[in-house]
Scaffold this motif. Sequence first.
Motif, mmCIF file in Angstrom:
data_model
loop_
_atom_site.group_PDB
_atom_site.id
_atom_site.type_symbol
_atom_site.label_atom_id
_atom_site.label_comp_id
_atom_site.label_asym_id
_atom_site.label_seq_id
_atom_site.Cartn_x
_atom_site.Cartn_y
_atom_site.Cartn_z
ATOM 1 N N VAL A 1 0.585 -1.320 -0.031
ATOM 2 C CA VAL A 1 -0.135 0.087 0.399
ATOM 3 C C VAL A 1 1.009 1.441 0.209
ATOM 4 O O VAL A 1 0.667 2.293 1.413
ATOM 5 C CB VAL A 1 -1.087 0.428 1.238
ATOM 6 C CG1 VAL A 1 -1.753 -1.583 0.951
ATOM 7 C CG2 VAL A 1 -0.338 -0.235 2.314
ATOM 8 N N ASN A 2 1.927 1.403 -0.748
ATOM 9 C CA ASN A 2 2.858 2.347 -0.441
ATOM 10 C C ASN A 2 2.260 3.575 -0.712
ATOM 11 O O ASN A 2 3.438 4.748 -0.753
ATOM 12 C CB ASN A 2 3.909 1.956 -1.650
ATOM 13 C CG ASN A 2 3.805 1.204 -2.918
ATOM 14 O OD1 ASN A 2 2.769 1.184 -3.717
ATOM 15 N ND2 ASN A 2 4.733 1.243 -3.680
ATOM 16 N N SER A 3 0.957 4.200 -1.660
ATOM 17 C CA SER A 3 0.822 5.235 -1.784
ATOM 18 C C SER A 3 0.010 6.130 -0.618
ATOM 19 O O SER A 3 -0.855 6.936 -0.797
ATOM 20 C CB SER A 3 -0.469 5.271 -3.181
ATOM 21 O OG SER A 3 -1.321 4.375 -2.172
ATOM 22 N N ILE A 4 -0.065 5.153 0.150
ATOM 23 C CA ILE A 4 -0.680 5.572 1.562
ATOM 24 C C ILE A 4 -0.553 7.732 1.824
ATOM 25 O O ILE A 4 0.438 7.340 1.609
ATOM 26 C CB ILE A 4 -1.073 4.970 2.910
ATOM 27 C CG1 ILE A 4 0.105 4.379 3.232
ATOM 28 C CG2 ILE A 4 -1.930 3.292 2.216
ATOM 29 C CD1 ILE A 4 0.261 3.764 4.445
ATOM 30 N N GLN A 5 -1.466 7.375 2.981
ATOM 31 C CA GLN A 5 -1.741 8.875 3.470
ATOM 32 C C GLN A 5 -1.606 8.866 4.618
ATOM 33 O O GLN A 5 -1.470 9.788 5.053
ATOM 34 C CB GLN A 5 -1.997 9.783 2.222
ATOM 35 C CG GLN A 5 -2.800 10.741 0.878
ATOM 36 C CD GLN A 5 -3.467 11.035 0.293
ATOM 37 O OE1 GLN A 5 -4.214 11.413 0.666
ATOM 38 N NE2 GLN A 5 -3.574 11.153 -0.936
ATOM 39 N N ARG A 6 -2.369 8.190 5.033
ATOM 40 C CA ARG A 6 -3.109 7.953 6.646
ATOM 41 C C ARG A 6 -2.984 6.302 6.679
ATOM 42 O O ARG A 6 -3.253 5.501 6.173
ATOM 43 C CB ARG A 6 -4.524 8.664 6.058
ATOM 44 C CG ARG A 6 -4.315 8.258 7.617
ATOM 45 C CD ARG A 6 -6.300 8.817 8.301
ATOM 46 N NE ARG A 6 -6.909 9.006 8.921
ATOM 47 C CZ ARG A 6 -6.555 9.232 10.662
ATOM 48 N NH1 ARG A 6 -6.135 10.216 10.858
ATOM 49 N NH2 ARG A 6 -7.455 8.818 11.150
ATOM 50 N N LEU A 7 -2.526 6.378 7.828
ATOM 51 C CA LEU A 7 -2.462 4.946 7.964
ATOM 52 C C LEU A 7 -2.508 5.121 9.658
ATOM 53 O O LEU A 7 -2.491 5.867 11.260
ATOM 54 C CB LEU A 7 -0.518 4.507 8.833
ATOM 55 C CG LEU A 7 -0.136 2.772 8.826
ATOM 56 C CD1 LEU A 7 -0.942 1.483 8.343
ATOM 57 C CD2 LEU A 7 1.052 3.271 9.518
ATOM 58 N N GLN A 8 -3.399 4.047 10.114
ATOM 59 C CA GLN A 8 -4.703 3.337 11.030
ATOM 60 C C GLN A 8 -3.883 2.024 12.148
ATOM 61 O O GLN A 8 -4.620 2.083 10.725
ATOM 62 C CB GLN A 8 -5.638 4.133 10.963
ATOM 63 C CG GLN A 8 -6.554 4.778 12.284
ATOM 64 C CD GLN A 8 -7.798 5.359 11.240
ATOM 65 O OE1 GLN A 8 -8.075 5.654 10.028
ATOM 66 N NE2 GLN A 8 -8.547 4.710 12.101
ATOM 67 N N LEU A 9 -3.468 2.522 13.207
ATOM 68 C CA LEU A 9 -2.788 0.525 13.695
ATOM 69 C C LEU A 9 -4.313 1.018 14.613
ATOM 70 O O LEU A 9 -4.489 1.643 15.756
ATOM 71 C CB LEU A 9 -1.741 0.763 13.982
ATOM 72 C CG LEU A 9 -0.764 0.822 12.749
ATOM 73 C CD1 LEU A 9 0.569 0.848 13.167
ATOM 74 C CD2 LEU A 9 -1.256 0.110 12.118
ATOM 75 N N VAL A 10 -4.342 0.384 15.126
ATOM 76 C CA VAL A 10 -5.003 -0.818 15.907
ATOM 77 C C VAL A 10 -4.463 -1.807 16.541
ATOM 78 O O VAL A 10 -4.739 -2.502 16.500
ATOM 79 C CB VAL A 10 -7.181 -0.620 15.873
ATOM 80 C CG1 VAL A 10 -7.494 -1.048 18.253
ATOM 81 C CG2 VAL A 10 -7.842 0.175 15.954
ATOM 82 N N LEU A 11 -4.086 -1.895 17.567
ATOM 83 C CA LEU A 11 -3.001 -2.791 18.532
ATOM 84 C C LEU A 11 -3.874 -3.407 18.875
ATOM 85 O O LEU A 11 -4.315 -3.681 19.599
ATOM 86 C CB LEU A 11 -1.742 -2.244 18.920
ATOM 87 C CG LEU A 11 -0.943 -1.404 17.565
ATOM 88 C CD1 LEU A 11 0.547 -0.373 18.609
ATOM 89 C CD2 LEU A 11 -0.630 -1.848 16.526
ATOM 90 N N PRO A 12 -2.762 -4.695 19.616
ATOM 91 C CA PRO A 12 -3.659 -5.681 20.628
ATOM 92 C C PRO A 12 -3.971 -5.178 21.627
ATOM 93 O O PRO A 12 -3.078 -4.347 22.282
ATOM 94 C CB PRO A 12 -2.695 -7.126 20.576
ATOM 95 C CG PRO A 12 -1.976 -7.046 19.369
ATOM 96 C CD PRO A 12 -1.542 -5.392 18.590
ATOM 97 N N GLN A 13 -5.470 -5.514 22.022
ATOM 98 C CA GLN A 13 -5.063 -5.545 23.848
ATOM 99 C C GLN A 13 -4.919 -6.095 25.042
ATOM 100 O O GLN A 13 -4.784 -7.616 24.491
ATOM 101 C CB GLN A 13 -6.804 -4.815 23.779
ATOM 102 C CG GLN A 13 -7.562 -4.767 25.286
ATOM 103 C CD GLN A 13 -8.988 -3.967 25.307
ATOM 104 O OE1 GLN A 13 -9.333 -3.466 24.099
ATOM 105 N NE2 GLN A 13 -8.628 -3.109 25.964
ATOM 106 N N THR A 14 -4.056 -5.808 26.136
ATOM 107 C CA THR A 14 -4.401 -6.657 26.680
ATOM 108 C C THR A 14 -4.682 -6.558 28.139
ATOM 109 O O THR A 14 -4.987 -5.384 28.287
ATOM 110 C CB THR A 14 -2.505 -6.354 26.937
ATOM 111 O OG1 THR A 14 -1.705 -5.221 27.140
ATOM 112 C CG2 THR A 14 -1.278 -7.280 25.571
#
Length: 481
Positions: free
Chosen positions: A366-379
């Motif tokens: 996805v090398n043209s992305i302008q925005r990255l949204q990460l939801v990481l694991p819940q511990t």
Amino acid sequence: MQLRSGRRLRPWQGAARRGRGGEDRLSALPDAVLLLVLARLGSTAEVARTSAVARRWRPLWTELDVLVFRRVDPDTLAGLLARARHPNLRRLEIQISRLDLPLLAWQMSSLLRAAEEHNPEELVFNVASRDYLGVPFQLPCFARATSINLRIWNRSFALPPAGSFARLERLALSLCCVDPGEFLPRCPRLRVLRMDCFWTQHAVDVHSASLQELVLNDMPQPDAAGDTTPRRVNIAAPMLREFKLQTFGDVEMMASFSAPAPMVETLSFRYFAIPCRAIGLPDSQLRVMDLATEMELRSRNGQLDPVRVRVLSMVVVFNASYEDASRSFAEEIAGLPVSNFSVFKLDIRSMWHDFGSVVFDSLKAVNSIQRLQLVLPQTMDRFWSPRRYFDYDPDDWTNNEDISFPNLEEMEVERFHLIDHDLDVLEMLFTIAPNLKTVRVQLPGWVSQSDPGYQQLCNILGENTSVECYINGRPLEECEE
Ligand SMILES: *[C@@H]1O[C@H](CO)[C@@H](O)[C@H](O)[C@H]1NC(C)=O
Ligand SMILES: *[C@@H]1O[C@H](CO)[C@@H](O)[C@H](O)[C@H]1NC(C)=O
Ligand SMILES: *[C@@H]1O[C@H](CO)[C@@H](O)[C@H](O)[C@H]1NC(C)=O
Ligand SMILES: *[C@@H]1O[C@H](CO)[C@@H](O)[C@H](O)[C@H]1NC(C)=O
């Protein structure tokens, strides 16, 4: 209406029982109005029974242009169909549920022929009944139908030898054993196809010049008996705008798109069943459960008018019992019929913070992305901090240094943990995205500023003064005070 005996009184019985006066008043209504009243009763078999009570209505139901027969036995149904007189039905719905006795192929064929004689514009034919002989029934050519819905449990049918479903725009095939490669060439105007993948072959073609919406549900195969060969659908449908694949099956299911790739706007793959989750990386027990694209209106930094951009969302899940994956995240994304994603949302559901390789492998595609949204694991909580439990090997992703995301301007990370793994991933993201403008990091509620990792986070975020950074919604400068 409730009788004192407790038996429910139907509206028409009320009219009849109220004596001659009541019936006369109803019977004095013009036929057209009575037809409307009858049509509102919903079930045509009930209407036919009603008509037996009020003599004036008796022949009237046969003029209805919507006939609905639910749970009527096949013989009664054949009789009723023979009496119906409207030459061009607007809708014909037939539901037969007969698990005690078989409904043989010739009986099915004959009912369908009778249905065809009424030229329905919309046909619903729903049969739950076995035929132990496995003989296919004959589907006639419903030349006037624009919508056909066939739900016929574990049975196959033969298509009409000649002619086509010339006006058919919507087709739903549920639980029927039929090859779309044979059906679709006869449907020159088909726009919407919803189908359970209940075919017996390992691979089928969905080829259509007119198709705009396609929904496939992969079901467990009743007679597969240990056959684990992946199932494939090859789609050639240049007009396709919406595609949905849901798998409940027990084998891997793959959809591929032939050139010219359709400009699909909405695309969704959902792997509900655990055995068919096949997208992941070796040595990782994270697999794709959900992969979807859609268009979204978005204002970019410094632009006034929002523009329509393409969003890619992926949900990955952890399960210790996942076996080898067959396609990597990047391969799967690269095989989608659309590219040029502006937003990438990645949601990782696991107990472990061991997601570096998922992030960097999928980013490759996805090398043209302008925005990255990460939801990481819940511990669970601070005591369950994953730091205590796992070692990771940053070599798994440091070989990604050469990839670059020149358009990436915004990044949002939820459930960031102040552990080496998460800090290393963040640092790496800063390195490969030289034009970042805004970064927002959300920490779990229990984290305190005295955690040694907190200062490391501030250092990473503070290193590039041109990047606006926020921790839990507060600007970095305030966080460091
Ligand atoms: C499906 O139909 C075939 C006959 O065509 C039969 O042998 C098989 O047992 C049926 N499967 C189920 C699950 O009913
Ligand atoms: C990719 O999408 C952007 C909008 O996000 C658009 O401006 C650009 O023209 C697109 N590029 C291609 C090759 O489609
Ligand atoms: C993990 O997979 C096993 C076996 O397929 C399954 O029984 C179990 O429910 C799965 N666990 C989760 C959390 O999905
Ligand atoms: C941050 O600074 C480092 C070192 O100067 C540089 O390599 C990197 O590209 C910068 N990143 C951003 C997002 O500005």
